[in-house]
Design an enzyme around this catalytic site. Sequence first.
Site, mmCIF file in Angstrom:
data_model
loop_
_atom_site.group_PDB
_atom_site.id
_atom_site.type_symbol
_atom_site.label_atom_id
_atom_site.label_comp_id
_atom_site.label_asym_id
_atom_site.label_seq_id
_atom_site.Cartn_x
_atom_site.Cartn_y
_atom_site.Cartn_z
ATOM 1 N N GLU A 1 81.476 53.589 125.741
ATOM 2 C CA GLU A 1 81.078 52.453 126.570
ATOM 3 C C GLU A 1 81.907 51.208 126.266
ATOM 4 O OE1 GLU A 1 79.590 53.807 129.047
ATOM 5 O OE2 GLU A 1 77.926 52.418 129.121
ATOM 6 N N GLN B 1 68.047 56.282 127.616
ATOM 7 C CA GLN B 1 68.575 56.131 126.260
ATOM 8 C C GLN B 1 67.475 55.553 125.366
ATOM 9 O OE1 GLN B 1 70.861 52.544 125.394
ATOM 10 N NE2 GLN B 1 72.638 53.840 125.039
ATOM 11 N N GLU C 1 76.317 37.670 121.112
ATOM 12 C CA GLU C 1 76.446 37.278 119.705
ATOM 13 C C GLU C 1 77.006 38.435 118.879
ATOM 14 O OE1 GLU C 1 73.772 36.530 121.554
ATOM 15 O OE2 GLU C 1 74.106 34.375 121.633
ATOM 16 N N SER D 1 66.692 51.117 121.607
ATOM 17 C CA SER D 1 66.065 49.861 121.163
ATOM 18 C C SER D 1 64.582 50.033 120.889
ATOM 19 C CB SER D 1 66.238 48.779 122.222
ATOM 20 O OG SER D 1 67.580 48.432 122.346
ATOM 21 N N SER E 1 65.952 51.643 130.060
ATOM 22 C CA SER E 1 66.258 51.680 131.492
ATOM 23 C C SER E 1 66.017 53.077 132.036
ATOM 24 C CB SER E 1 67.709 51.279 131.728
ATOM 25 O OG SER E 1 67.923 49.972 131.258
#
Lengths: 316, 382
Positions: free
Chosen positions: B244, B126, B368, B129, B161
């Site tokens: 997800e 994926q 958070e 980020s 990942s």
Amino acid sequence: MILELCEEAQDFGRSALGAIEAAGGDRLVQAAEADPAQRQAAIEPVLAGLGAWQLEPRRNLEEMEAAAALCRSAGHWALPYPVAARLCRPAAGDFDGLLVVSDVEPAAPVAGLGLRWAAAGLDGQGYAATARPAPAAPRRSAFVTRLDLQPAARVDTADLALALTLPCWTLLGMLDRAMALTCAYVLERQQFGQPLASFQGVQFQLTDAEVERVGVEELAKYALWSIESGRPDAVDDALALRAAAVEAAEIVFRVAHQLHGAIGFCDETTISWMSRYSAPLRRLPLGLTATRTELTRRLGRQGLAGLFSSPSSTSQ
Amino acid sequence: MDFDMGDGVAGLRTRLRELIRTEVPEDYLGAFTDDPADLEAAQRFCRLLAEQGLLCMAWPEEWGGRGASPWEQTAVREEMWAHHEPRGAQYMGVNWVGPTIMRHGTPEQQRQHLPAIARGEVIWCQGFSEPNAGSDLASLQTAARRDGDGWRVSGQKIWTSYATMAQWCFLLCRTSSEAKKQRGLSIFLVPMTAPGIEVRPIRAMMGPHHLNEVFLDDVWVTEADALGPIGEGWTVVQEVLSFERVGIARYARCERLLQWAPVALGDQWEALPEELRGSWARMLVRARRARLLAYRVVDMQNRGRVHPGDAAAYRIAVTRLDQESAEVLMEIVGGADTSGEDASRFRRAVEDHWRYSVSATVASGSIEMQRILMSRSLLAAR
């Protein structure tokens, strides 16, 4: 999988919420504290009008769920009356309710009601219980008084589990209310030119408390189902619920008080009454540490029923 | 109420556990170790699941699935994660890459990718980020620059990942700079062998090969590689995140390890400090709580009533459970002789769980962010 109370039980809970509000709502606990002798006369007709005493939680699934919903609604208003204990009255014997008691200084918030109580120790030992006169004014005692116990027949596992579970539903109602009151307050109260709710430090405290509350809600439903379905470990499930509920109450009320600030200590705020009258439910029959110790003792090396509770299922 | 998933799900669990017992090496602790045999074991297991119709059970029949019920899907998630995810990286392809291609892909993309995922033959990574776009994902800077009838993509992804082993990347990048940063993002399905892609592993405590940097230098993509309309990538990403919502069934591994503890320690169990056994009991309650909160989200999702706050409450509860249970389990193994065979296996599994749990409140949306989502729901409802 059905993860909600049945419609009838939910409707009954809503009716109870409305009926208690119509009878005085938050003022009921204030009136009972001012004049303890009147509390029974003020509250029992409301519950009778709802048909509470016709409920037999052990008769069928719907009635047990309705009893749970009623307890939750009673908690919402901090109703100063042992609704859960009364709904758990045993089928046998001539009793008005069932209390779970500690073997050290057995006590319950039943001062001055003149009802006939059955009691059960966590080991299932049954008793006939007599409430002593209130040791102090309710402002200090929250109607808690010592019980004198006379041994009687053992109490059925499901009865014991129910008598542990239903008071947690009352406590859940108090947590619902404490969260609602606190959210409303932080949206309204302004500091530094903006509502408290706009500060992330406030938001994060609220979410931590809400995770606790919603977790209790799910465990409370599970514990009820465990009794309904006749599971042998229903008492373990009830104690697991109680341990989580008392821990959650500590967190929710701590956050509620913190975010209300000084006004939250004052009688003019509902949270102050909620907080004080939650104490008996949290402390009796066992507080958090003692509840967890009893749960640990009962779980032994078997653990809690779940995905891997069979010993052969854990190590692949 | 009824908290029993029924005989069908119980039978599926039994079948999955039997497959794991017979087909996954006893010491398997995940695919991302220094031992290539672990990745091979995961790949083999995926193919086996696919052959038995168990890999893509939730998919529609049209694409090789059998429309499994939400509770069957839940049981698969639980059994896989509890046993250190023997599907390796492929859960991503099954859980959300495939379903997203079903919804937004062209017929050509569906024909190209879905059968390969369903056969358990392909690993996806994926590309979301970036060094300066973590929680604030919409700030990503990897840019696709128009060049003739295609684009040249340049930039850097991080924490990617499985990138060293993946054949395909689900890449999110910026195709135009507009005032609102969520606009102008697009998704491309890019082969990891494309010229201009370089992967650098980041050695980390969860194991080698897990986290990576991916550098993109003028990687050529065309309209045919775009998933969904150009500039609408953010909408697709929101859907990906909704697939997800329940995410990894972390509670299942916690529950398994907690229940395993007294079995593995044998007679030593009663010798543990009473306070520690009390913490163990508390963690069992917390594991049940997280599991029930997961079921609540599944149930609400099933009835179309789930809100971001509900999923966030579960995620907060389960990621904290992951870390708190890991600490308690580490104390348990620390206070016992684990030289015996079962105790030794238990200790290694606990140590792995502890290392992995460190990332629980960071990965897939930090705690958070979950608290922000949850507080929005909580306060908006008043």
